[in-house]
Design an enzyme around this catalytic site. Structure first.
Site, PDB file in Angstrom:
ATOM      1  N   GLY A 185     -49.186 -66.786  24.694  1.00  0.00           N
ATOM      2  CA  GLY A 185     -47.903 -66.098  24.744  1.00  0.00           C
ATOM      3  C   GLY A 185     -47.153 -66.025  23.439  1.00  0.00           C
ATOM      4  N   SER A 186     -46.540 -64.909  23.149  1.00  0.00           N
ATOM      5  CA  SER A 186     -45.761 -64.735  21.938  1.00  0.00           C
ATOM      6  C   SER A 186     -45.220 -63.324  21.884  1.00  0.00           C
ATOM      7  CB  SER A 186     -46.610 -65.033  20.706  1.00  0.00           C
ATOM      8  OG  SER A 186     -45.782 -65.080  19.557  1.00  0.00           O
TER       9      SER A 186
END
Length: 218
Positions: A185-186
């Site tokens: 995630g990012s």
């Protein structure tokens, strides 16, 4: 289909799950508890498979269009001063990825890779205003000879501890092709010329390699 960055992790997780099943089966006498523990391990494995999935995308290659590099939600559309490469004003469009999104990164446009650089940094939450400049990140600039240069930046978040970037200076980027992976995630920022016509809205969900982020003009 799974991304190649996940092969070792998926294999390692499979071994752990099998070993866990054997240990639980031999060490836990209560049938209900044995079932619960095995179910937890199975759910954990399914989540890993889900995270590294890499579904086929149907990219309609078009030099006029800049496509989303990743799956996620549009969280920023604004004019900013880009200080790393262009040193001038650009339109920034940022897409946030949750752990449930596909995390493969795809080239947003055709062209020659002119710049590719890794920056070590912090792990602020991905939506933090300073994440684009202070977090661990990679920056790639693609030069489309007709419509100019487009930059995209992979940014690590609080959970993302590894960014994989395949872009090499001098190589040719093919719109929609695999350009890297961000683990757990990012977000990805895209920096466009001020003349670009942005086609997405805030909070819109986008798909990497398919959704048109903006249309370029000469």
């Amino acid at each position: 289909m799974f991304h190649k960055e996940g092969y070792k992790i998926i294999f390692g997780a499979f071994i752990v799950i099998v070993a866990g099943f054997l240990i639980i089966d031999g060490a836990v006498s209560l049938s209900w508890l044995r079932s619960v523990l095995m179910l937890i391990l199975l759910v954990f494995f399914i989540l890993i498979l889900q995270f590294f999935r890499n579904p086929k995308r149907y990219t309609h290659i078009n030099n006029l269009n800049v496509l989303s590099a990743v799956d996620g939600k549009v969280v920023v559309i604004e004019e900013v001063l880009e200080n790393e490469y262009f040193k001038d004003k650009r339109i920034q469009v940022s897409v946030f990825m949750s752990p449930l999104n596909v995390h493969a990164t795809r080239y947003p446009i055709n062209g020659k890779i002119e710049y590719s650089k890794y920056h070590p940094g912090k792990y602020l939450v991905a939506w933090h205003p300073k994440a684009s400049e202070e977090n661990e990140r990679t920056t790639v600039v693609i030069d489309n000879e007709t419509y100019g240069k487009v930059m995209y930046r992979q940014i690590a978040g609080a959970l993302a501890k590894r960014i994989v970037n395949y872009a090499e200076v001098g190589e040719t980027a093919i719109q929609g092709a695999d350009s890297g992976f961000i683990k757990f995630g990012s977000r990805v920022d895209i920096f466009l010329p001020l003349t670009a016509d942005v086609k997405v809205k805030l909070n819109q969900k986008v798909r990497g390699g398919e959704t048109v982020i903006a249309e370029l003009h000469e």
